[in-house]
Design a protein around this motif. Structure first.
Motif, PDB file in Angstrom:
ATOM      1  N   GLY A  31       8.951 -48.965 -81.035  1.00  0.00           N
ATOM      2  CA  GLY A  31       8.832 -47.754 -81.837  1.00  0.00           C
ATOM      3  C   GLY A  31       8.880 -48.062 -83.322  1.00  0.00           C
ATOM      4  O   GLY A  31       8.080 -47.538 -84.113  1.00  0.00           O
ATOM      5  N   LEU A  32       9.823 -48.911 -83.742  1.00  0.00           N
ATOM      6  CA  LEU A  32       9.960 -49.268 -85.148  1.00  0.00           C
ATOM      7  C   LEU A  32       8.721 -50.011 -85.636  1.00  0.00           C
ATOM      8  O   LEU A  32       8.206 -49.754 -86.727  1.00  0.00           O
ATOM      9  CB  LEU A  32      11.216 -50.128 -85.341  1.00  0.00           C
ATOM     10  CG  LEU A  32      11.464 -50.659 -86.760  1.00  0.00           C
ATOM     11  CD1 LEU A  32      11.563 -49.510 -87.751  1.00  0.00           C
ATOM     12  CD2 LEU A  32      12.724 -51.510 -86.792  1.00  0.00           C
ATOM     13  N   LEU A  53      12.205 -43.518 -93.050  1.00  0.00           N
ATOM     14  CA  LEU A  53      12.270 -42.702 -91.834  1.00  0.00           C
ATOM     15  C   LEU A  53      12.188 -43.564 -90.583  1.00  0.00           C
ATOM     16  O   LEU A  53      12.883 -43.316 -89.587  1.00  0.00           O
ATOM     17  CB  LEU A  53      11.139 -41.667 -91.843  1.00  0.00           C
ATOM     18  CG  LEU A  53      11.260 -40.528 -92.865  1.00  0.00           C
ATOM     19  CD1 LEU A  53       9.999 -39.668 -92.856  1.00  0.00           C
ATOM     20  CD2 LEU A  53      12.495 -39.675 -92.570  1.00  0.00           C
ATOM     21  N   ALA A  54      11.334 -44.590 -90.612  1.00  0.00           N
ATOM     22  CA  ALA A  54      11.184 -45.479 -89.457  1.00  0.00           C
ATOM     23  C   ALA A  54      12.497 -46.189 -89.141  1.00  0.00           C
ATOM     24  O   ALA A  54      12.913 -46.288 -87.981  1.00  0.00           O
ATOM     25  CB  ALA A  54      10.082 -46.503 -89.721  1.00  0.00           C
ATOM     26  N   LEU A  55      13.185 -46.664 -90.170  1.00  0.00           N
ATOM     27  CA  LEU A  55      14.447 -47.379 -89.963  1.00  0.00           C
ATOM     28  C   LEU A  55      15.539 -46.439 -89.459  1.00  0.00           C
ATOM     29  O   LEU A  55      16.319 -46.794 -88.572  1.00  0.00           O
ATOM     30  CB  LEU A  55      14.884 -48.057 -91.264  1.00  0.00           C
ATOM     31  CG  LEU A  55      13.993 -49.213 -91.741  1.00  0.00           C
ATOM     32  CD1 LEU A  55      14.385 -49.649 -93.144  1.00  0.00           C
ATOM     33  CD2 LEU A  55      14.077 -50.398 -90.783  1.00  0.00           C
ATOM     34  N   LEU A  56      15.600 -45.243 -90.023  1.00  0.00           N
ATOM     35  CA  LEU A  56      16.614 -44.278 -89.582  1.00  0.00           C
ATOM     36  C   LEU A  56      16.371 -43.854 -88.137  1.00  0.00           C
ATOM     37  O   LEU A  56      17.316 -43.714 -87.348  1.00  0.00           O
ATOM     38  CB  LEU A  56      16.623 -43.061 -90.499  1.00  0.00           C
ATOM     39  CG  LEU A  56      17.163 -43.290 -91.920  1.00  0.00           C
ATOM     40  CD1 LEU A  56      16.979 -42.041 -92.774  1.00  0.00           C
ATOM     41  CD2 LEU A  56      18.635 -43.704 -91.872  1.00  0.00           C
ATOM     42  N   GLU A  57      15.107 -43.660 -87.766  1.00  0.00           N
ATOM     43  CA  GLU A  57      14.801 -43.295 -86.387  1.00  0.00           C
ATOM     44  C   GLU A  57      15.123 -44.431 -85.420  1.00  0.00           C
ATOM     45  O   GLU A  57      15.400 -44.196 -84.248  1.00  0.00           O
ATOM     46  CB  GLU A  57      13.327 -42.907 -86.253  1.00  0.00           C
ATOM     47  CG  GLU A  57      13.031 -41.515 -86.770  1.00  0.00           C
ATOM     48  CD  GLU A  57      11.635 -41.050 -86.415  1.00  0.00           C
ATOM     49  OE1 GLU A  57      10.962 -41.728 -85.617  1.00  0.00           O
ATOM     50  OE2 GLU A  57      11.218 -40.006 -86.946  1.00  0.00           O
ATOM     51  N   ARG A  61      14.632 -48.780 -79.937  1.00  0.00           N
ATOM     52  CA  ARG A  61      15.064 -48.534 -81.318  1.00  0.00           C
ATOM     53  C   ARG A  61      15.447 -49.835 -82.016  1.00  0.00           C
ATOM     54  O   ARG A  61      14.905 -50.175 -83.044  1.00  0.00           O
ATOM     55  CB  ARG A  61      16.233 -47.550 -81.323  1.00  0.00           C
ATOM     56  CG  ARG A  61      15.849 -46.173 -80.792  1.00  0.00           C
ATOM     57  CD  ARG A  61      17.073 -45.302 -80.600  1.00  0.00           C
ATOM     58  NE  ARG A  61      18.046 -45.924 -79.712  1.00  0.00           N
ATOM     59  CZ  ARG A  61      19.247 -45.445 -79.487  1.00  0.00           C
ATOM     60  NH1 ARG A  61      19.646 -44.357 -80.098  1.00  0.00           N
ATOM     61  NH2 ARG A  61      20.072 -46.054 -78.656  1.00  0.00           N
ATOM     62  N   GLY A  62      16.417 -50.557 -81.461  1.00  0.00           N
ATOM     63  CA  GLY A  62      16.752 -51.867 -82.010  1.00  0.00           C
ATOM     64  C   GLY A  62      17.553 -51.854 -83.287  1.00  0.00           C
ATOM     65  O   GLY A  62      17.707 -52.881 -83.928  1.00  0.00           O
ATOM     66  N   GLY A  63      18.079 -50.680 -83.682  1.00  0.00           N
ATOM     67  CA  GLY A  63      18.785 -50.596 -84.952  1.00  0.00           C
ATOM     68  C   GLY A  63      20.024 -51.463 -85.036  1.00  0.00           C
ATOM     69  O   GLY A  63      20.414 -51.891 -86.120  1.00  0.00           O
ATOM     70  N   ALA A  64      20.646 -51.752 -83.874  1.00  0.00           N
ATOM     71  CA  ALA A  64      21.856 -52.579 -83.892  1.00  0.00           C
ATOM     72  C   ALA A  64      21.579 -53.951 -84.486  1.00  0.00           C
ATOM     73  O   ALA A  64      22.374 -54.486 -85.268  1.00  0.00           O
ATOM     74  CB  ALA A  64      22.409 -52.718 -82.473  1.00  0.00           C
ATOM     75  N   ARG A 120       8.136 -60.205 -85.861  1.00  0.00           N
ATOM     76  CA  ARG A 120       7.790 -59.418 -84.676  1.00  0.00           C
ATOM     77  C   ARG A 120       7.901 -57.921 -84.966  1.00  0.00           C
ATOM     78  O   ARG A 120       7.090 -57.117 -84.515  1.00  0.00           O
ATOM     79  CB  ARG A 120       8.695 -59.808 -83.515  1.00  0.00           C
ATOM     80  CG  ARG A 120       8.417 -61.215 -83.011  1.00  0.00           C
ATOM     81  CD  ARG A 120       9.443 -61.696 -82.015  1.00  0.00           C
ATOM     82  NE  ARG A 120       9.308 -61.052 -80.726  1.00  0.00           N
ATOM     83  CZ  ARG A 120      10.039 -61.370 -79.662  1.00  0.00           C
ATOM     84  NH1 ARG A 120      10.955 -62.326 -79.760  1.00  0.00           N
ATOM     85  NH2 ARG A 120       9.861 -60.761 -78.510  1.00  0.00           N
ATOM     86  N   ILE A 121       8.927 -57.527 -85.731  1.00  0.00           N
ATOM     87  CA  ILE A 121       9.103 -56.122 -86.069  1.00  0.00           C
ATOM     88  C   ILE A 121       7.912 -55.613 -86.878  1.00  0.00           C
ATOM     89  O   ILE A 121       7.451 -54.487 -86.691  1.00  0.00           O
ATOM     90  CB  ILE A 121      10.416 -55.914 -86.859  1.00  0.00           C
ATOM     91  CG1 ILE A 121      11.626 -56.156 -85.945  1.00  0.00           C
ATOM     92  CG2 ILE A 121      10.485 -54.511 -87.454  1.00  0.00           C
ATOM     93  CD1 ILE A 121      12.939 -56.202 -86.673  1.00  0.00           C
ATOM     94  N   LEU A 122       7.393 -56.456 -87.769  1.00  0.00           N
ATOM     95  CA  LEU A 122       6.266 -56.051 -88.608  1.00  0.00           C
ATOM     96  C   LEU A 122       4.924 -56.260 -87.924  1.00  0.00           C
ATOM     97  O   LEU A 122       3.873 -56.076 -88.538  1.00  0.00           O
ATOM     98  CB  LEU A 122       6.306 -56.822 -89.935  1.00  0.00           C
ATOM     99  CG  LEU A 122       7.485 -56.476 -90.851  1.00  0.00           C
ATOM    100  CD1 LEU A 122       7.503 -57.369 -92.075  1.00  0.00           C
ATOM    101  CD2 LEU A 122       7.423 -55.013 -91.265  1.00  0.00           C
ATOM    102  N   GLY A 123       4.955 -56.649 -86.640  1.00  0.00           N
ATOM    103  CA  GLY A 123       3.717 -56.801 -85.892  1.00  0.00           C
ATOM    104  C   GLY A 123       2.936 -58.049 -86.251  1.00  0.00           C
ATOM    105  O   GLY A 123       1.731 -58.137 -86.008  1.00  0.00           O
ATOM    106  N   MET A 124       3.618 -59.057 -86.843  1.00  0.00           N
ATOM    107  CA  MET A 124       2.928 -60.276 -87.268  1.00  0.00           C
ATOM    108  C   MET A 124       3.048 -61.403 -86.256  1.00  0.00           C
ATOM    109  O   MET A 124       2.654 -62.533 -86.519  1.00  0.00           O
ATOM    110  CB  MET A 124       3.471 -60.727 -88.637  1.00  0.00           C
ATOM    111  CG  MET A 124       3.236 -59.703 -89.727  1.00  0.00           C
ATOM    112  SD  MET A 124       3.595 -60.283 -91.401  1.00  0.00           S
ATOM    113  CE  MET A 124       5.333 -60.691 -91.301  1.00  0.00           C
TER     114      MET A 124
END
Length: 495
Positions: A5-6, A37-41, A256-259, A294-298
């Motif tokens: 999602g992020l 918003l992406a990080l908070l979600e 989410r992966g925020g942790a 990986r988070i940035l899709g690279m």
């Protein structure tokens, strides 16, 4: 993967910038708003998000970035660097004692996967360092905790010290450490008790065990799916035990992966390992820079290559690559490749490690049904020995027989054979140096000769459903082996 999602939200936020030749202050503000918003979600800590956005905005604001060449690329680079910094910049190894044993105390709430992580980490050290670990079963409260650890130890051929559930955990630890010293074990893992929530009795027991064992490492195991509670748990344990590192589990089950993005920034404690999967080999060193990519899709080529090196049988891969070079790769080798691919994990996770493939529209259309592998095997098992060794004789009547034997449509048999032949052709070209410019660029990059991120070759069947993706993935996996060998040689030359 924990950040789907992020990743999608960040990709959408950044894609708008990439389409612009010039980036204005208004464009930057809108992008920062979307990233926030992406990080908070994703359940990243609010204060962490606030500091992150301010830092990125301050670095990206001004004529040097906005009026320079490729401003969008520069902003992506800044976001990548700051994400990496937020998660700790570089991998942090286990603390090791100068003399044996190295004592590792495992802590965490009940249900976080602590006992399983003990087994995964002990197995990792046994396989990679030829270590001789001892597991101490000091959780006498959770039903079947000792039985679970003993079962894991038995399956992995790793000894477990236990005195049952009627002996105080402190005494179990004392006697377990004495046995480790007597048997010269080089690692000791103490599997401590957990609770559904932090309480004073639990913390007093853990503090006593820490005083008795004087561990070199206190690892806190945290369930990544608990979001912000994971950060609060980390703070609570750290205040009483002064933990030295964190292991995040169930990272594959959380969108989410925020942790992962919050823990290091809030507690200052490094994430040392991440668990992504149910197999006992599914435990990886945490690399902040790779996770950011990986988070940035690279993509994450280094982890993909390491997986290929770890999960592929070296001798078998060498033989298959030689057959590819000689164009004698047949369906018997193909079956062996299938099992190797299955060992590497879900195909969709592998493909997302390839640069440009995360959130790729073509990848979203690929159906990753686990039954696809069984369908492929059924078709191959329906072949005679002669047909497996000489696929060229598979004429229409033979293909109809294969379809009937495997219970699959003839069109699926035809498609599988066509993609198999395309894979052979592609890999034969690679083995003999006739590579596409994109693949050659990737090889050069992995050898240390190249700069930026080149494109990846098109894999047979990438857009044609799960069957084709798996066949294409096999070609890619052999390519990983090729790149791994090139990388290894390049490292030796640099030394």
């Amino acid at each position: 993967m924990a950040f789907e999602g992020l990743t999608e939200r960040l990709q959408n936020a950044i894609s708008g910038l990439r389409k612009k030749g010039k980036v204005t202050d208004a464009d930057l503000r809108e992008t920062m708003r979307e990233i926030r918003l992406a990080l908070l979600e994703a359940d990243v800590n609010f204060d962490v998000v606030k500091d992150f956005i301010k830092t990125v905005r301050d670095r990206a604001t001004g004529t040097k970035v906005l009026e320079g060449l490729n401003p969008a690329q520069q902003i992506v680079k800044i976001v990548d660097e700051e994400l990496t910094k937020m998660m700790g910049e570089e991998a942090v190894p286990l603390n090791k004692s100068p003399k044996i044993p190295t004592i590792i105390m495992m802590s965490g709430l009940q249900g976080a996967g602590k006992t399983t992580t003990v087994g995964k980490l002990a197995l990792k050290l046994k396989n990679e360092e030829k270590a001789r670990p001892l597991l101490i079963a000091a959780d006498i409260y959770r039903p079947a905790a000792i039985d679970q650890l003993q079962k894991l130890g038995s399956d992995m051929d790793i000894p477990v010290f236990s005195l049952g559930t009627d002996v105080d955990p402190r005494e179990i630890v004392r006697q377990g450490l004495a046995q480790a010293a007597e048997n010269h074990n080089d690692y000791v893992f103490i599997d401590t008790a957990g609770r559904l929530q932090i309480d004073e009795e639990l913390m007093n027991e853990l503090a006593d065990i820490k005083d008795i064992a004087k561990p070199d490492e206190i690892l806190l195991v945290i369930d990544a799916m608990t979001g912000q509670n994971a950060v609060q748990t980390a703070e609570g344990f750290d205040q009483r035990l002064d933990v030295t590192g964190v292991v995040l589990t169930k990272l594959d089950g959380d969108t989410r992966g925020g942790a992962a993005l919050s823990i290091r920034a809030v507690t200052g404690k490094p994430i040392k390992f991440v668990g992504q999967g149910e197999k006992m080999t599914d435990l990886d060193v945490f690399y902040p820079d790779r996770m950011s990519s990986r988070i940035l899709g690279m993509g994450d080529m280094l982890t993909l290559i390491e997986k290929a090196q770890r999960d592929f049988d070296e001798k078998s891969a060498e033989e298959q690559m030689q057959k590819m070079k000689e164009n004698t790769f047949d369906f018997n080798d193909f079956l062996e490749q299938l099992s190797q691919v299955q060992n590497m994990g879900p195909m969709e996770d592998i493909l997302k490690m390839i640069p440009g493939m995360a959130n790729n529209p073509a990848l979203k259309n690929v159906q990753m049904d686990p039954k696809d592998m069984d369908h492929i095997k059924a078709i191959v098992y329906s072949m005679t020995p002669e047909e497996r060794e000489n696929p060229d004789i598979l004429n229409p009547s033979r293909r109809r027989r294969l379809a009937a034997g495997a219970g699959r449509p003839v069109v699926e048999v035809n498609k599988m054979i066509k993609q198999f032949n395309e894979m052979k052709k592609m890999m034969n070209g690679m083995m003999n140096g006739k590579m596409s410019p994109q693949m050659q660029g990737m090889m050069d990059m992995m050898g240390g000769a190249g700069g930026g991120m080149p494109g990846m070759p098109s894999m047979p069947g990438m857009g044609g459903g799960g069957l084709g993706s798996k066949i294409g993935g096999m070609a890619g996996n052999l390519a990983m082996k090729q790149m791994a060998r090139k990388l290894k040689k390049a490292k030796k030359r640099r030394k």
